[in-house]
Design a protein around this motif. Structure first.
Motif, PDB file in Angstrom:
ATOM      1  N   MET B   1       0.845  -1.209   0.000  1.00 57.59           N
ATOM      2  CA  MET B   1       0.000   0.000   0.000  1.00 57.59           C
ATOM      3  C   MET B   1       0.875   1.252   0.000  1.00 57.59           C
ATOM      4  SD  MET B   1      -2.778   1.179   2.859  1.00 57.59           S
ATOM      5  CE  MET B   1      -3.642  -0.387   2.974  1.00 57.59           C
ATOM      6  N   THR B   2       0.536   2.223  -0.805  1.00 53.16           N
ATOM      7  CA  THR B   2       1.232   3.505  -0.754  1.00 53.16           C
ATOM      8  C   THR B   2       0.403   4.455   0.112  1.00 53.16           C
ATOM      9  OG1 THR B   2       0.059   4.433  -2.639  1.00 53.16           O
ATOM     10  CG2 THR B   2       2.041   3.167  -3.129  1.00 53.16           C
ATOM     11  N   PRO B   3       1.009   5.580   0.540  1.00 57.48           N
ATOM     12  CA  PRO B   3       0.237   6.530   1.350  1.00 57.48           C
ATOM     13  C   PRO B   3      -1.029   6.986   0.627  1.00 57.48           C
ATOM     14  CG  PRO B   3       2.466   7.368   0.814  1.00 57.48           C
ATOM     15  CD  PRO B   3       2.410   5.945   0.378  1.00 57.48           C
ATOM     16  N   GLN B   4      -0.955   7.066  -0.702  1.00 56.75           N
ATOM     17  CA  GLN B   4      -2.121   7.536  -1.459  1.00 56.75           C
ATOM     18  C   GLN B   4      -3.254   6.510  -1.438  1.00 56.75           C
ATOM     19  OE1 GLN B   4       1.170   8.012  -2.640  1.00 56.75           O
ATOM     20  NE2 GLN B   4       0.883  10.017  -1.696  1.00 56.75           N
ATOM     21  N   GLU B   5      -2.867   5.248  -1.234  1.00 58.38           N
ATOM     22  CA  GLU B   5      -3.883   4.199  -1.248  1.00 58.38           C
ATOM     23  C   GLU B   5      -4.508   3.952   0.122  1.00 58.38           C
ATOM     24  OE1 GLU B   5      -1.491   1.810  -4.774  1.00 58.38           O
ATOM     25  OE2 GLU B   5      -1.578   1.007  -2.744  1.00 58.38           O
ATOM     26  N   ALA B   6      -3.981   4.605   1.163  1.00 55.43           N
ATOM     27  CA  ALA B   6      -4.533   4.390   2.506  1.00 55.43           C
ATOM     28  C   ALA B   6      -5.992   4.841   2.520  1.00 55.43           C
ATOM     29  CB  ALA B   6      -3.717   5.173   3.533  1.00 55.43           C
ATOM     30  N   PRO B   7      -6.897   3.968   2.961  1.00 53.42           N
ATOM     31  CA  PRO B   7      -8.319   4.336   2.926  1.00 53.42           C
ATOM     32  C   PRO B   7      -8.626   5.471   3.897  1.00 53.42           C
ATOM     33  CG  PRO B   7      -7.998   2.242   4.076  1.00 53.42           C
ATOM     34  CD  PRO B   7      -6.669   2.625   3.512  1.00 53.42           C
ATOM     35  N   PHE B 181       5.370  10.549   5.605  1.00 56.59           N
ATOM     36  CA  PHE B 181       5.735   9.992   6.902  1.00 56.59           C
ATOM     37  C   PHE B 181       5.677   8.479   6.799  1.00 56.59           C
ATOM     38  CE2 PHE B 181       3.720   8.233  10.866  1.00 56.59           C
ATOM     39  CZ  PHE B 181       4.829   8.322  11.692  1.00 56.59           C
ATOM     40  N   ILE B 182       6.729   7.806   7.229  1.00 54.04           N
ATOM     41  CA  ILE B 182       6.737   6.342   7.218  1.00 54.04           C
ATOM     42  C   ILE B 182       6.586   5.834   8.636  1.00 54.04           C
ATOM     43  CG2 ILE B 182       8.224   4.332   6.913  1.00 54.04           C
ATOM     44  CD1 ILE B 182       9.101   5.454   4.312  1.00 54.04           C
ATOM     45  N   ALA B 183       5.482   5.138   8.870  1.00 53.77           N
ATOM     46  CA  ALA B 183       5.177   4.596  10.192  1.00 53.77           C
ATOM     47  C   ALA B 183       5.754   3.194  10.315  1.00 53.77           C
ATOM     48  CB  ALA B 183       3.666   4.553  10.391  1.00 53.77           C
ATOM     49  N   TRP B 194      -1.259   3.724   7.037  1.00 52.94           N
ATOM     50  CA  TRP B 194      -0.489   2.665   6.382  1.00 52.94           C
ATOM     51  C   TRP B 194       0.853   2.555   7.104  1.00 52.94           C
ATOM     52  CZ3 TRP B 194       3.998   3.135   2.942  1.00 52.94           C
ATOM     53  CH2 TRP B 194       4.560   4.420   2.969  1.00 52.94           C
ATOM     54  N   GLY B 195       1.634   1.539   6.760  1.00 49.68           N
ATOM     55  CA  GLY B 195       2.929   1.326   7.400  1.00 49.68           C
ATOM     56  C   GLY B 195       3.086  -0.123   7.799  1.00 49.68           C
ATOM     57  N   ILE B 196       4.216  -0.444   8.411  1.00 50.25           N
ATOM     58  CA  ILE B 196       4.475  -1.816   8.871  1.00 50.25           C
ATOM     59  C   ILE B 196       5.043  -1.749  10.283  1.00 50.25           C
ATOM     60  CG2 ILE B 196       5.809  -3.940   8.509  1.00 50.25           C
ATOM     61  CD1 ILE B 196       5.859  -3.373   5.528  1.00 50.25           C
ATOM     62  N   SER B 197       4.490  -2.546  11.167  1.00 49.97           N
ATOM     63  CA  SER B 197       4.999  -2.664  12.532  1.00 49.97           C
ATOM     64  C   SER B 197       6.243  -3.550  12.471  1.00 49.97           C
ATOM     65  CB  SER B 197       3.911  -3.287  13.408  1.00 49.97           C
ATOM     66  OG  SER B 197       4.292  -3.261  14.752  1.00 49.97           O
ATOM     67  N   VAL B 198       7.396  -2.925  12.307  1.00 49.21           N
ATOM     68  CA  VAL B 198       8.596  -3.704  11.963  1.00 49.21           C
ATOM     69  C   VAL B 198       9.022  -4.662  13.067  1.00 49.21           C
ATOM     70  CG1 VAL B 198       9.522  -2.125  10.240  1.00 49.21           C
ATOM     71  CG2 VAL B 198      10.128  -1.814  12.656  1.00 49.21           C
ATOM     72  N   ASP B 199       8.667  -4.371  14.307  1.00 49.91           N
ATOM     73  CA  ASP B 199       9.082  -5.305  15.362  1.00 49.91           C
ATOM     74  C   ASP B 199       8.272  -6.601  15.323  1.00 49.91           C
ATOM     75  OD1 ASP B 199       6.698  -4.403  16.334  1.00 49.91           O
ATOM     76  OD2 ASP B 199       7.488  -3.683  18.239  1.00 49.91           O
ATOM     77  N   ALA B 200       7.249  -6.676  14.487  1.00 48.46           N
ATOM     78  CA  ALA B 200       6.474  -7.911  14.333  1.00 48.46           C
ATOM     79  C   ALA B 200       6.879  -8.687  13.082  1.00 48.46           C
ATOM     80  CB  ALA B 200       4.987  -7.597  14.284  1.00 48.46           C
ATOM     81  N   VAL B 201       7.879  -8.165  12.357  1.00 51.58           N
ATOM     82  CA  VAL B 201       8.332  -8.808  11.115  1.00 51.58           C
ATOM     83  C   VAL B 201       9.457  -9.792  11.454  1.00 51.58           C
ATOM     84  CG1 VAL B 201       9.512  -8.350   8.913  1.00 51.58           C
ATOM     85  CG2 VAL B 201       7.681  -6.825   9.696  1.00 51.58           C
ATOM     86  N   VAL B 202       9.511 -10.920  10.756  1.00 52.35           N
ATOM     87  CA  VAL B 202      10.604 -11.880  10.929  1.00 52.35           C
ATOM     88  C   VAL B 202      11.929 -11.179  10.624  1.00 52.35           C
ATOM     89  CG1 VAL B 202      11.624 -13.968   9.932  1.00 52.35           C
ATOM     90  CG2 VAL B 202       9.192 -13.921  10.517  1.00 52.35           C
ATOM     91  N   SER B 203      12.923 -11.435  11.481  1.00 58.70           N
ATOM     92  CA  SER B 203      14.126 -10.592  11.512  1.00 58.70           C
ATOM     93  C   SER B 203      14.814 -10.448  10.158  1.00 58.70           C
ATOM     94  CB  SER B 203      15.107 -11.105  12.560  1.00 58.70           C
ATOM     95  OG  SER B 203      15.524 -12.421  12.258  1.00 58.70           O
ATOM     96  N   VAL B 214       9.967   2.852   2.104  1.00 54.40           N
ATOM     97  CA  VAL B 214      10.612   4.022   1.490  1.00 54.40           C
ATOM     98  C   VAL B 214      10.280   4.080  -0.008  1.00 54.40           C
ATOM     99  CG1 VAL B 214      12.862   4.977   0.848  1.00 54.40           C
ATOM    100  CG2 VAL B 214      12.430   4.258   3.215  1.00 54.40           C
ATOM    101  N   LEU B 215      10.339   2.931  -0.660  1.00 56.32           N
ATOM    102  CA  LEU B 215      10.045   2.909  -2.103  1.00 56.32           C
ATOM    103  C   LEU B 215       8.617   3.388  -2.370  1.00 56.32           C
ATOM    104  CD1 LEU B 215      11.779  -0.462  -3.105  1.00 56.32           C
ATOM    105  CD2 LEU B 215      12.545   1.868  -3.658  1.00 56.32           C
ATOM    106  N   ARG B 216       7.693   2.962  -1.491  1.00 57.02           N
ATOM    107  CA  ARG B 216       6.297   3.362  -1.701  1.00 57.02           C
ATOM    108  C   ARG B 216       6.100   4.836  -1.396  1.00 57.02           C
ATOM    109  NH1 ARG B 216       3.764  -1.842   1.269  1.00 57.02           N
ATOM    110  NH2 ARG B 216       5.060  -3.329   0.128  1.00 57.02           N
ATOM    111  N   ALA B 217       6.753   5.318  -0.343  1.00 48.94           N
ATOM    112  CA  ALA B 217       6.615   6.736   0.001  1.00 48.94           C
ATOM    113  C   ALA B 217       7.203   7.617  -1.091  1.00 48.94           C
ATOM    114  CB  ALA B 217       7.305   7.024   1.332  1.00 48.94           C
ATOM    115  N   ALA B 218       8.192   7.081  -1.807  1.00 50.71           N
ATOM    116  CA  ALA B 218       8.848   7.875  -2.847  1.00 50.71           C
ATOM    117  C   ALA B 218       7.949   8.084  -4.061  1.00 50.71           C
ATOM    118  CB  ALA B 218      10.159   7.198  -3.274  1.00 50.71           C
TER     119      ALA B 218
END
Lengths: 348, 348
Positions: B1-7, B181-183, B194-203, B214-218
C-alpha cells in the motif's frame, strides 16, 4: 531444549543427484561436524561408492546408496533433506521418496524455508528453521551467566562463521576444554541437534532467543560457550540479526571472520577492513557489555599457500591479533586467545 | 500500500474508563496527528464532555459519549481499540462492546499484540501489528530513491522518536514542504493509515520492510521522506530492529532523539551520551550509506523551562548540532537542518 536434551538421531541423508552440489552444504555440515550418526547417503548417481571416496574432506564415512529403500535397511531414525535453504523449495520429484521414508515412521528433517510438516500430516517432521513459540524478550539474565561466551562475527555473511565456531570447538575438545556450541542457523542446528534459526524469529525476540540459548548452554557449566554468529554489522539486509546476536548472547569476547574476497556485500557495498569493523563491533557491543575481538579466523579458500600466508600476515599486522585459517592451519591460536580473554562485566 | 492508497476512515475511539490513562497513548496519537477524522470517543466516565475539555493538548475536538450505541450515531467507519499494546490483552469486558460495533459492519482497529481478527470471524478487523505476508528481502533499490530520507534514532527506546518525526512533518506542512511519513510502529500506522509494525516482522525481512516503505513513500515524489525510528543502537533487546531500519530505510540524514533522563535502558545499561551515540550511528550507517546526524530532538517533559533551556544548551554544545524540543519549542530548526542536508550516495 538444552544441549543435554537433544535427542540422538541416526541420519540417512537424501541428496538424490546432488550430494556433491555446493547446495548440499547442509549435508556436508552434518557429516563433518554433526554429533549424530550418519548411516547412509541416498544419491543414485554415486551409489556403490562411499562418502570418503567422493568427498575426502567429509571426516566421516558412510555408504552411498541408490534408493530410500536401501537406506532404510541401515535403520535410520531420521532422513535429512540434504538441500541448503538457498535451494528454496523442495524439488517436487523428491516428495515421493521422502513420503516413502515418512510412511515407515522415519522422521523427516528439513532446513528449507518451505515448511514440510504440512506436507506430511501425522508424520514425524522436524522443520529446523521453525522457531519455538515461547521465545521471550531479552531479560538481562544472560549478562550474568558464569561460563565465558565467545561469539563469531564477520566482515560479511557466508564467510565461515559456523565453520570457525565448530573448528574452535573441535580443537577445544581435543585439548580437553569443555565447551557448548550454540547454533543460530539451520546447518548448525542439524549439527548440534538443538538451537534456534534466529533469522526466522520475529525481530523483537531475536535478542531474547540468543539469550535463552546462552542460558541453556550454561546449564552444563562448560568453560566456554561458543556462539555461531550470523550476517555482519555492515550487511544491509542482515545487520539487524547480527546486532541482536551481539547484544542478546552477551559475549565476553568476539572472533572476527574475514576472507580475502573483494566482492561487494550483496554486490552493493564494500567489505569493511578488518581493523575498522573490529573497532565498530567492539564499540557497539560495549554499549551493553564490553566484548573485545581476540582473534581473526580467516577463510583462505581458493588462495595458494603463499597467498594465504601473506593474507594472514597482513591481517595480523593490521589488527594486532592472531589471524589464522582454522581449516588450512589450526584453530589453536583462536582457542588460546578465547581462553586468555577475561570474562567481562556489563557496562555501568 | 502507498500513502495515497490508505483508505479514509472515520474513527470512533473505544476507551471505556481509560481515555485519560497513559495507556491510551494510542488514542492520543490518533487525535493529535492522525490523518483521519475522529467522530467520537467512548468513555462513560467522561461522557457529556468534549475531548478538548478533558485533554487540552489533543489539538482536535470530538464528543465523549457513554456507549458504543451513541458513538455509532456519528457514523464511524472504524472503531479504534484505544489501548497501547503494552496493555497487552484486550480487557474481557470490552469484548461485548466491540462485538456490538462489529455486528453493524464497523471495522475494528487494534494495535494490540493479541490479534483480534480471530475473535470476530467474518467481521472487518484491522490488526495493525500484523505484517503483510509478502515482505521481500532488502534489495538495494532503496539506495536509489530520489527524495531525501531522514530517519529518527535515539539514545533509548520510548524517547519520542514518533513525536519528533510527526512534529517535523507538521512543521514542514506549515512551510509548504511536501513530505511523506513512514510509520514503523502501531501508533504511527494508525496515524498514517499505512505502514508496517517492523518489530512484528521476521528478523531477516525487517530491512526489506523498511526499504519497501521508502520505495512506496517515494512514489508521490515528496521533498523529504520522514521515517519513524524504533529502539536504539544500544538497547539490548531492540538494537537489531534499530539497525535494520538504519540500513533498510537508506537514510540520507538522521535526527537523534534524546532526553535528560538518567534511567538505565531496561534498568540494565546506561543511556549513551548523545555525542558518543551520534558517532556510532554515523559510523554504522556509513558501512552502507553515509547518514550524518543533523539535529537533536529533545524530550524535555517534566523539566522546568530553565532546566529545559540548560539541557538543550548542553546538548547543542556537546554535539555541535541544533538541539530543540519540538513540543516545547518548535521543530523548525530540525526541519531546517534536514532540508540543508545533502542527499548522500551509497558507500563504495
Amino acid at each position: 531444549m538444552t544441549p543435554q536434551e537433544a535427542p540422538e538421531r541416526r541420519y540417512a541423508v537424501f541428496d538424490e543427484g546432488r550430494f556433491l552440489d555446493s547446495n548440499a552444504k547442509f549435508a556436508h555440515g552434518l557429516l563433518r561436524y554433526g554429533k549424530d550418526e550418519v548411516v547412509a547417503v541416498v544419491d543414485s548417481s554415486l551409489a556403490g561408492q562411499r562418502v570418503l571416496e567422493v568427498m575426502p574432506d567429509a571426516r566421516r564415512d558412510a555408504p552411498v546408496v541408490a534408493s530410500v529403500g536401501e537406506a532404510l535397511e541401515f535403520g535410520p531414525t531420521s532422513m535429512l533433506v540434504g538441500l541448503a535453504p538457498a535451494g528454496g523449495k523442495l524439488p517436487p520429484e523428491w516428495m515421493g521418496a521422502l513420503r516413502e521414508a515418512a510412511e515407515t515412521g522415519v522422521e523427516i528433517v528439513s532446513g528449507l524455508h518451505q515448511r514440510l510438516a504440512p506436507e506430511f500430516p501425522g508424520k514425524k517432521v522436524w522443520d529446523v528453521r521453525e522457531p519455538p513459540e515461547d521465545v521471550p524478550l531479552f531479560s538481562g539474565a544472560g549478562l550474568e551467566v558464569e561460563p565465558k561466551v565467545a561469539l563469531t562475527v564477520g566482515t560479511s555473511s557466508a564467510i565461515g562463521k559456523m565453520t570457525a565456531t565448530l573448528e574452535v570447538r573441535r580443537t577445544a575438545g581435543q585439548a580437553g576444554v569443555a565447551t557448548e556450541f550454540i547454533a543460530t542457523g539451520q546447518t548448525g542446528i542439524i549439527i548440534a541437534g538443538w538451537g534456534i534459526s534466529v533469522d526466522a524469529v520475529v525481530s523483537d525476540f531475536v535478542a531474547g532467543a540468543a539469550e535463552q540459548l546462552v542460558l541453556r548452554a550454561a546449564e552444563s557449566s562448560p568453560e566456554v560457550i561458543l556462539v555461531e554468529g550470523q550476517g555482519s554489522l555492515g550487511h544491509p539486509a542482515y545487520s539487524g540479526v547480527t546486532l541482536s546476536l551481539l547484544h542478546g548472547s552477551c559475549p565476553d569476547c568476539l572472533i572476527l571472520c574475514a576472507d580475502a574476497s573483494e566482492e561487494k556485500v550483496m554486490g552493493l557495498v564494500p567489505r569493511p577492513e578488518p581493523a575498522r569493523i573490529i573497532r565498530l563491533y567492539e564499540e557497539v557491543a560495549a554499549l551493553v557489555k564490553p566484548a573485545p575481538v581476540v582473534a581473526v579466523s580467516l577463510n583462505t579458500k581458493g588462495l595458494t599457500d603463499d597467498e594465504a600466508r601473506e593474507f594472514a600476515a597482513a591481517v595480523a599486522d593490521a589488527t594486532g591479533l592472531p589471524a589464522v585459517d582454522p581449516l588450512r592451519d589450526s584453530a589453536a591460536p583462536i582457542l588460546e586467545a578465547v581462553l586468555a580473554a577475561p570474562k567481562t562485566r556489563p557496562t555501568v
